[in-house]
Design a protein around this motif. Structure first.
Motif, PDB file in Angstrom:
ATOM      1  N   UNK A  98       0.826  -1.202   0.000  1.00 11.52           N
ATOM      2  CA  UNK A  98       0.000   0.000   0.000  1.00 11.52           C
ATOM      3  C   UNK A  98       0.865   1.260   0.000  1.00 11.52           C
ATOM      4  N   UNK A  99       0.422   2.235  -0.792  1.00 12.07           N
ATOM      5  CA  UNK A  99       1.155   3.491  -0.923  1.00 12.07           C
ATOM      6  C   UNK A  99       0.544   4.567  -0.033  1.00 12.07           C
ATOM      7  N   UNK A 100       1.333   5.034   0.925  1.00 10.39           N
ATOM      8  CA  UNK A 100       0.949   6.136   1.801  1.00 10.39           C
ATOM      9  C   UNK A 100       1.677   7.401   1.329  1.00 10.39           C
ATOM     10  N   UNK A 101       1.737   7.544   0.004  1.00  9.38           N
ATOM     11  CA  UNK A 101       2.515   8.616  -0.603  1.00  9.38           C
ATOM     12  C   UNK A 101       1.851   9.989  -0.462  1.00  9.38           C
ATOM     13  N   UNK A 102       0.527  10.028  -0.659  1.00  9.87           N
ATOM     14  CA  UNK A 102      -0.133  11.334  -0.603  1.00  9.87           C
ATOM     15  C   UNK A 102      -1.517  11.220  -0.013  1.00  9.87           C
TER      16      UNK A 102
END
Length: 159
Positions: A98-102
């Motif tokens: 999972x991407x918690x980028x933005x």
């Protein structure tokens, strides 16, 4: 990193719900996962880095310890989704990255494992029950590879 830099969720606390995109662009929410299973949330600093690759290889190579009828693993970093897709394709990771980028690190910060010096998570591992209550946690700092050996006993204790 000092103890005052991060304050991870503790055993007994309720984990905040979240919704993040996986490496394939699919939205994954914690509440949907915990509706059916206990969840292992694994935060890691950087895709393509040595220790992180070793840790996720361990999950891949022993997936039966992390995914079952009663358990699901999700791995979270602040890397962009497309980086996670490339890494997953190269390494053969068929579990959710999972991407918690933005907004950058919002979920990582909510779990108390965002390293403000790097903008990336420390190595935080959280076993959550179906009510999102933290039942076990393991947190390692930069450069410290985590040891998943206690996890199977902790999962068994949930039954």
């Amino acid at each position: 990193m000092t103890a005052s830099t991060v304050t991870p969720l503790a055993v007994g606390q309720v984990a905040p719900d979240f919704s993040l995109r996986d490496q394939n662009g699919v939205e994954v929410s914690l509440s949907a996962l915990t509706a059916d299973k206990n969840v292992v949330v694994v935060f890691y600093p950087f895709a393509f880095s040595g220790i992180c690759t070793g840790e996720l290889d361990e999950i891949r190579d022993h997936l039966e310890r992390f995914v079952s009828d009663d358990l699901q693993v999700v791995c979270i970093s602040t890397d962009p989704m497309f980086s996670l897709r490339a890494w997953a394709d190269i390494q053969g990771y068929f579990f959710p990255l999972l991407s918690d980028h933005w907004p950058h690190g919002e979920v990582t910060r909510a779990f108390g494992v965002l390293n403000p010096a790097t903008g990336a998570p420390v190595r935080g591992t959280f076993l959550l029950d179906r009510d999102r209550v933290v039942r076990w946690t393991l947190v390692n700092g930069p450069g410290e590879q985590r040891d998943f050996s206690e996890l199977p006993a902790q999962v068994a204790a949930l039954s």
